[in-house]
Design a protein around this motif. Structure first.
Motif, PDB file in Angstrom:
ATOM      1  N   PRO A 184       0.646 -38.643  24.282  1.00 48.05           N
ATOM      2  CA  PRO A 184      -0.613 -39.399  24.250  1.00 48.05           C
ATOM      3  C   PRO A 184      -1.000 -39.837  22.835  1.00 48.05           C
ATOM      4  O   PRO A 184      -1.730 -40.804  22.675  1.00 48.05           O
ATOM      5  N   VAL A 185      -0.533 -39.096  21.811  1.00 52.18           N
ATOM      6  CA  VAL A 185      -0.875 -39.475  20.432  1.00 52.18           C
ATOM      7  C   VAL A 185       0.376 -39.416  19.555  1.00 52.18           C
ATOM      8  O   VAL A 185       1.306 -38.671  19.831  1.00 52.18           O
ATOM      9  N   PHE A 186       0.384 -40.270  18.523  1.00 51.60           N
ATOM     10  CA  PHE A 186       1.397 -40.170  17.476  1.00 51.60           C
ATOM     11  C   PHE A 186       0.780 -39.410  16.316  1.00 51.60           C
ATOM     12  O   PHE A 186      -0.368 -39.671  15.936  1.00 51.60           O
ATOM     13  N   THR A 187       1.525 -38.485  15.753  1.00 54.23           N
ATOM     14  CA  THR A 187       0.991 -37.737  14.613  1.00 54.23           C
ATOM     15  C   THR A 187       1.953 -37.798  13.450  1.00 54.23           C
ATOM     16  O   THR A 187       3.156 -37.978  13.630  1.00 54.23           O
ATOM     17  N   LEU A 188       1.385 -37.670  12.252  1.00 47.44           N
ATOM     18  CA  LEU A 188       2.195 -37.632  11.045  1.00 47.44           C
ATOM     19  C   LEU A 188       1.803 -36.398  10.262  1.00 47.44           C
ATOM     20  O   LEU A 188       0.619 -36.149  10.026  1.00 47.44           O
ATOM     21  N   GLY A 189       2.761 -35.591   9.886  1.00 52.18           N
ATOM     22  CA  GLY A 189       2.451 -34.389   9.134  1.00 52.18           C
ATOM     23  C   GLY A 189       3.604 -33.426   9.195  1.00 52.18           C
ATOM     24  O   GLY A 189       4.699 -33.786   9.625  1.00 52.18           O
ATOM     25  N   ILE A 190       3.369 -32.183   8.757  1.00 53.33           N
ATOM     26  CA  ILE A 190       4.404 -31.168   8.830  1.00 53.33           C
ATOM     27  C   ILE A 190       4.405 -30.611  10.244  1.00 53.33           C
ATOM     28  O   ILE A 190       3.360 -30.255  10.772  1.00 53.33           O
ATOM     29  N   PRO A 191       5.567 -30.574  10.879  1.00 51.04           N
ATOM     30  CA  PRO A 191       5.611 -30.096  12.270  1.00 51.04           C
ATOM     31  C   PRO A 191       4.978 -28.712  12.427  1.00 51.04           C
ATOM     32  O   PRO A 191       5.087 -27.865  11.532  1.00 51.04           O
ATOM     33  N   PHE A 192       4.300 -28.517  13.552  1.00 49.36           N
ATOM     34  CA  PHE A 192       3.684 -27.241  13.940  1.00 49.36           C
ATOM     35  C   PHE A 192       2.530 -26.849  13.028  1.00 49.36           C
ATOM     36  O   PHE A 192       2.163 -25.698  12.945  1.00 49.36           O
ATOM     37  N   THR A 193       1.991 -27.795  12.278  1.00 49.33           N
ATOM     38  CA  THR A 193       0.747 -27.533  11.539  1.00 49.33           C
ATOM     39  C   THR A 193      -0.233 -28.645  11.914  1.00 49.33           C
ATOM     40  O   THR A 193       0.128 -29.557  12.663  1.00 49.33           O
ATOM     41  N   THR A 194      -1.433 -28.559  11.411  1.00 49.82           N
ATOM     42  CA  THR A 194      -2.404 -29.600  11.720  1.00 49.82           C
ATOM     43  C   THR A 194      -1.942 -30.922  11.110  1.00 49.82           C
ATOM     44  O   THR A 194      -1.658 -30.986   9.917  1.00 49.82           O
TER      45      THR A 194
END
Lengths: 339, 255
Positions: free
Chosen positions: A149-159
């Motif tokens: 449902p969403v695309f995220t950018l960041g370090i996996p398994f963290t906020t």
């Protein structure tokens, strides 16, 4: 000059004339033209007549059968909803093929590159997208917005730092184009690869010896020559794609030609006439594409070969026989048929 | 810069798998020199030529062109493989002519010649075209600029290929059996162009079966067999009075 005395020779007026002439030894007068009775093919005519009669019976019968609903065919063939849907189908085909050609070209070049990482990525892509049915893939792209449902950018398994709602796959037309293009790209890459491989190695070598880079060699030397091999099966793929767009019902997208035809018939309870209407539109498009393909092939066979010196048209590359889902393979590379 | 040989090979070796194609080639080519290499097929002549242009990677020994190591950079004791770009930069100074011409069939003669100068040296199209016409004139094909390779004879194609190589202003020209794919009556026109080039002072390495050409034009003749230089020296001396048995056997077959 010996006259064969074979008993298979049929004595005829011209035969005797020929022999009489040969008996005179050498003389410089021009040889007499052969006047012979051409070989007859009576069975061809018989079979053609039988087939034509059969076709006539079928047509006359079909014209009277109420299930075909000919008045409805006439009523809906130029219906605004149908022509708009035909337009949607056409654009689905165009966008999907553009995407497929671009991705396919990239994949083909990746597979032929000396870089093992690029090679493996391309191989994996083709393995997956050619190895699963396009219908299944389309169903998957239809529900991908639910899975992601969403695309995220960041370090996996963290906020995550950035979160973007998945809006691409909520637009069903774009979803359809993506789904069709990604699938077709696997096939296009094989066609492009076959084309690139068909260019003589000496060409790349000469280009390299002239200090041109790998990219320049591809762009100015190899790809232009590969086009001649790539174009005919690509035309075939366009025609195939036009029909494959009817599978977008799996997404489900229902604004294309097939979807709208089914939609109308679900209300009017006249499925057969609307299937005929849709088929006629598909046939119209594929016929136009076939004519276009003919001219493009002619254009790309120039420069090389004899096509330019000789006035007589030379048969182009082994033309792929247009079978549904079976891409033409002038080089005998194995492309699977599409489910 | 006198004293630096144009090509210096020291014990150059090259393997294709377990097949040892070059087994320690050592030779020197001075600027302006014409070196002809003869020998039976499979003796490694072409491979050696391709190594000079870094189309093949040398496995052992040292090979340098104009004082620069081919394909590697030396830093202290260690050798570093050159990037593709750097290797391409080295090739700019080396022209190569192939047995099968390898003209680009989708381009006209002029387009064949101007492609690399425009794309690699970034010379303007007008300047490159003017130079191309000059070179075509020089190889006797001033009127064939707009012809596609398919409409040229083998000899004409090879002359265009020579012009194409010259367009990069190389200081070394490599010829890999330039007349072997030609009909006998077309050999002369290509050899004439090469003779003219030799006279103009170009450094040339020519792998050939044309003993007449070697005798007339070469400063040095090298006989190669089985991946080694069997005999090298003045062409007249080698052709008239070969010292080695293998050279004698080969020459008795081709002369």
């Amino acid at each position: 000059m010996s006259e064969p005395e074979s008993d298979r020779m049929i004595e005829s007026e011209p035969d005797r004339k020929l022999r009489d002439r040969s008996g005179q030894g050498t003389d410089n007068s021009p040889a007499e033209a052969i006047v012979a009775i051409p070989l007859r093919h009576p069975w061809r005519i018989v079979i053609a007549v039988v087939l034509l009669l059969g076709l006539a019976v079928f047509v006359l019968d079909a014209a009277q059968r109420p299930d075909y609903g000919w008045p409805d065919v006439g009523k809906y063939i130029f219906d605004r909803r149908i022509s708009q849907a035909a337009w949607v189908t056409l654009w689905l085909t165009i966008y999907s093929m553009i995407g497929a050609i671009v991705i396919g070209l990239l994949l083909a070049i990746m597979r032929l590159s000396p870089n093992p990482v690029l090679k493996s990525v391309a191989w994996l892509y083709i393995w997956i997208f050619r190895g699963t049915p396009v219908y299944v893939q389309l169903v998957f792209w239809g529900i991908v917005a639910l899975i992601y449902p969403v695309f995220t950018l960041g370090i996996p398994f963290t906020t995550p730092w950035v979160t973007v709602p998945n809006e691409i796959f909520t637009n069903l037309f774009i979803t359809a184009v993506i789904g069709l293009a990604l699938n077709e790209a696997a096939y296009m890459s094989e066609i492009v690869r076959a084309g690139l491989l068909s260019v003589d190695e000496g060409q790349a070598e000469a280009s390299t010896a002239l200090a041109m880079s790998w990219g320049q060699t591809m762009r100015y030397v190899v790809v232009p020559q590969a086009m001649k091999i790539i174009i005919p099966p690509t035309g075939n793929e366009v025609i195939s794609m036009l029909k494959t767009t009817s599978l977008v019902a799996a997404i489900p997208l229902s604004i294309d030609l097939y979807g709208v035809s089914r939609g109308i018939s679900a209300v009017t309870f006249t499925p057969v006439p609307l299937l005929i209407v849709a088929s006629l539109w598909y046939l119209l498009f594929t016929s136009v594409l076939m004519v276009g393909q003919h001219f493009i092939e002619k254009r790309f066979s120039r420069g090389t070969g004899r096509a330019k010196t000789d006035k007589a048209p030379i048969a182009p590359e082994p033309a792929p026989t247009a079978g549904p889902g079976a891409p033409g393979t002038p080089l005998g590379t194995d492309f699977g048929g599409k489910g | 810069m006198t004293g630096v040989p144009m090509v210096l090979a020291e014990k150059v070796s090259k393997n294709f798998g377990s097949n040892r194609v070059l087994r320690g080639i050592s030779l020197e080519v001075d600027p302006g020199e014409v070196l002809c290499i003869v020998g039976p097929s499979g003796s490694g002549k072409s491979t050696f030529l391709r190594c000079i242009n870094h189309l093949e990677v040398v496995d052992g020994g040292r090979l340098s062109v104009d004082g620069q190591l081919v394909g590697y950079r030396q830093k202290g004791e260690k050798l570093y493989e050159l990037k593709l770009k750097e290797a391409a930069f080295q090739r700019q100074e080396i022209g190569m002519v192939f047995q099968r011409f390898n003209l680009f069939p989708h381009l006209t003669a002029v387009e064949n010649i101007i492609l690399a100068p425009m794309r690699v040296k970034k010379i303007s199209k007008a300047a490159a075209t003017a130079r191309a016409m000059e070179l075509l004139e020089r190889v006797g094909l001033g009127d064939k600029g707009d012809a596609y390779p398919a409409h040229l004879s083998g000899g004409q194609q090879q002359r265009v290929a020579i012009a194409r190589a010259l367009a990069m202003d190389p200081k070394l020209m490599l010829f890999d059996e330039p007349t072997s794919a030609l009909d006998p009556e077309l050999v002369g026109e290509v050899l004439d162009v090469m003779k003219g080039l030799a006279k103009s002072g170009m450094t040339m390495i020519v792998v050939t079966h044309e003993m007449g050409f070697a005798r007339e034009v070469a400063d040095t003749l090298v006989f190669m067999d089985d991946g080694v230089v069997v005999e090298a020296g003045a062409p007249r001396q080698i052709l008239n009075d070969p010292q080695h048995d293998r050279t004698k056997a080969f020459l008795s077959k081709v002369l």
